[in-house]
Design a protein around this motif. Structure first.
Motif, PDB file in Angstrom:
ATOM      1  N   ALA A 105       0.832  -1.206   0.000  1.00  0.00           N
ATOM      2  CA  ALA A 105       0.000   0.000   0.000  1.00  0.00           C
ATOM      3  C   ALA A 105       0.870   1.261   0.000  1.00  0.00           C
ATOM      4  O   ALA A 105       0.579   2.230  -0.715  1.00  0.00           O
ATOM      5  CB  ALA A 105      -0.933  -0.008   1.213  1.00  0.00           C
ATOM      6  N   ARG A 106       1.951   1.253   0.783  1.00  0.00           N
ATOM      7  CA  ARG A 106       2.859   2.407   0.795  1.00  0.00           C
ATOM      8  C   ARG A 106       3.470   2.635  -0.585  1.00  0.00           C
ATOM      9  O   ARG A 106       3.563   3.768  -1.055  1.00  0.00           O
ATOM     10  CB  ARG A 106       3.985   2.184   1.800  1.00  0.00           C
ATOM     11  N   SER A 107       3.924   1.555  -1.217  1.00  0.00           N
ATOM     12  CA  SER A 107       4.538   1.684  -2.543  1.00  0.00           C
ATOM     13  C   SER A 107       3.543   2.218  -3.564  1.00  0.00           C
ATOM     14  O   SER A 107       3.900   3.046  -4.407  1.00  0.00           O
ATOM     15  CB  SER A 107       5.086   0.333  -3.010  1.00  0.00           C
ATOM     16  N   THR A 108       2.317   1.743  -3.491  1.00  0.00           N
ATOM     17  CA  THR A 108       1.279   2.241  -4.395  1.00  0.00           C
ATOM     18  C   THR A 108       1.104   3.742  -4.210  1.00  0.00           C
ATOM     19  O   THR A 108       1.007   4.494  -5.187  1.00  0.00           O
ATOM     20  CB  THR A 108      -0.051   1.499  -4.155  1.00  0.00           C
ATOM     21  N   LEU A 109       1.091   4.186  -2.961  1.00  0.00           N
ATOM     22  CA  LEU A 109       0.953   5.616  -2.683  1.00  0.00           C
ATOM     23  C   LEU A 109       2.155   6.407  -3.181  1.00  0.00           C
ATOM     24  O   LEU A 109       2.008   7.403  -3.894  1.00  0.00           O
ATOM     25  CB  LEU A 109       0.751   5.845  -1.179  1.00  0.00           C
ATOM     26  N   THR A 110       3.352   5.981  -2.834  1.00  0.00           N
ATOM     27  CA  THR A 110       4.526   6.769  -3.213  1.00  0.00           C
ATOM     28  C   THR A 110       4.802   6.724  -4.717  1.00  0.00           C
ATOM     29  O   THR A 110       5.401   7.652  -5.251  1.00  0.00           O
ATOM     30  CB  THR A 110       5.782   6.342  -2.429  1.00  0.00           C
ATOM     31  N   ARG A 160      -1.091  10.615 -16.003  1.00  0.00           N
ATOM     32  CA  ARG A 160      -0.352   9.380 -15.686  1.00  0.00           C
ATOM     33  C   ARG A 160      -1.043   8.642 -14.549  1.00  0.00           C
ATOM     34  O   ARG A 160      -1.597   9.241 -13.646  1.00  0.00           O
ATOM     35  CB  ARG A 160       1.081   9.704 -15.285  1.00  0.00           C
ATOM     36  N   LYS A 161      -0.953   7.342 -14.618  1.00  0.00           N
ATOM     37  CA  LYS A 161      -1.478   6.491 -13.552  1.00  0.00           C
ATOM     38  C   LYS A 161      -0.290   5.851 -12.840  1.00  0.00           C
ATOM     39  O   LYS A 161       0.725   5.572 -13.437  1.00  0.00           O
ATOM     40  CB  LYS A 161      -2.363   5.388 -14.140  1.00  0.00           C
ATOM     41  N   GLY A 164      -5.537   5.302  -3.422  1.00  0.00           N
ATOM     42  CA  GLY A 164      -6.565   5.454  -4.453  1.00  0.00           C
ATOM     43  C   GLY A 164      -6.853   6.914  -4.748  1.00  0.00           C
ATOM     44  O   GLY A 164      -6.977   7.317  -5.909  1.00  0.00           O
ATOM     45  N   HIS A 165      -6.957   7.722  -3.698  1.00  0.00           N
ATOM     46  CA  HIS A 165      -7.146   9.164  -3.898  1.00  0.00           C
ATOM     47  C   HIS A 165      -5.974   9.747  -4.686  1.00  0.00           C
ATOM     48  O   HIS A 165      -6.158  10.542  -5.611  1.00  0.00           O
ATOM     49  CB  HIS A 165      -7.238   9.902  -2.556  1.00  0.00           C
ATOM     50  N   ALA A 166      -4.768   9.329  -4.301  1.00  0.00           N
ATOM     51  CA  ALA A 166      -3.566   9.845  -4.962  1.00  0.00           C
ATOM     52  C   ALA A 166      -3.535   9.462  -6.433  1.00  0.00           C
ATOM     53  O   ALA A 166      -3.119  10.260  -7.279  1.00  0.00           O
ATOM     54  CB  ALA A 166      -2.314   9.334  -4.242  1.00  0.00           C
TER      55      ALA A 166
END
Length: 192
Positions: free
Chosen positions: A25-30, A189-190, A177-179
Motif C-alpha cells: 500500500a505504501r509503494s502504491t501511494l509513493t 499518468r497512472k 486510491g485518492h492519490a
C-alpha cells in the motif's frame, strides 16, 4: 518505497503478511508522486483540497500516531481542547481557539512553504521503518489499549495492535486510491 526492513524470516507469518500488505500500500501511494516536481506535488488538480504531497504527509502522520498508540497507549493520541472550547464549537467552526493538534491535522493535507516532495517521502520512509520495528517488537498482536476520548471513538472502545495495523493498511490503501486520481487528473499518468 521499497521492501520492509525487518526480514520476513524474523517475523511470524501473520506479522510478515500484514507488513507486506502495508509495504504494498505504501509503494502504491509513493509511486503516484514519481517524477513530479515540488510544485506539482502541491497542486490541487480536483475540486477537493487534496494534493499529492499532502496525502503522503497525512498518511505519515496517521501511521506515526497509531504506532505511538501501540507503544504508549491512549496518551499518545490525546485530543485535548482549550479551556472553554467544546467539541460542538470545534465542529461548527466557532471555537474561539483551535487546538494545535487540529491545526497540525489540517496542515498534514497540504504542502507548506519550504517543504519538498523529497523531504516528505524521506519522512514517510523513516516512519515506515519505525513502524516495522514496533510491529516486530510487540510481543502479541492481540495486546490492546483503550482508545482516547474523542467524538469519533466509541466510549470505552479498545484497539489491538492487529486492528491498529489493519487500520493503517486500510488508511494507506484508501489514500493511495485518492492519490491515483489526483495524479491522473494532474498529468494523465497512472501510478498502477
Amino acid at each position: 518505497m521499497t521492501a520492509t526492513t525487518t526480514p520476513p524470516s524474523a517475523l511470524d507469518a501473520e506479522r510478515a503478511d500484514l507488513l507486506a500488505q502495508l509495504t504494498t500500500a505504501r509503494s502504491t501511494l509513493t509511486n503516484t508522486v514519481r517524477g513530479l516536481s515540488d510544485e506539482q506535488a502541491g497542486e490541487h488538480p480536483t475540486v477537493s483540497a487534496l494534493c499529492l504531497g499532502g496525502l503522503i504527509k497525512h498518511v505519515t502522520s496517521i501511521e506515526e500516531g497509531w504506532m505511538r498508540f501501540v507503544v504508549d497507549g491512549p496518551s499518545a493520541m490525546r485530543h485535548d481542547l482549550p479551556d472553554g472550547v467544546t467539541w460542538a464549537d470545534l465542529a461548527a467552526g466557532t471555537a474561539r481557539e483551535v487546538p494545535q493538534w487540529a491545526i497540525d491535522h489540517q496542515n498534514d493535507f497540504r504542502m507548506l512553504p519550504g517543504e519538498t516532495l523529497a523531504g516528505i517521502v524521506a519522512r514517510y520512509e523513516q516512519v515506515a521503518a519505525r513502524s516495522e520495528e514496533v510491529i516486530a517488537s510487540v510481543p502479541d498482536l492481540s495486546a490492546t489499549h483503550p482508545l482516547p476520548e474523542a467524538p469519533w471513538h466509541e466510549p470505552g472502545a479498545v484497539r489491538s495492535v492487529r486492528r491498529v495495523l489493519m487500520h493503517v493498511i486500510a488508511e494507506t490503501a484508501q489514500h493511495a486510491g485518492h492519490a491515483d486520481i489526483l495524479r491522473e487528473t494532474l498529468d494523465g499518468r497512472k501510478s498502477t
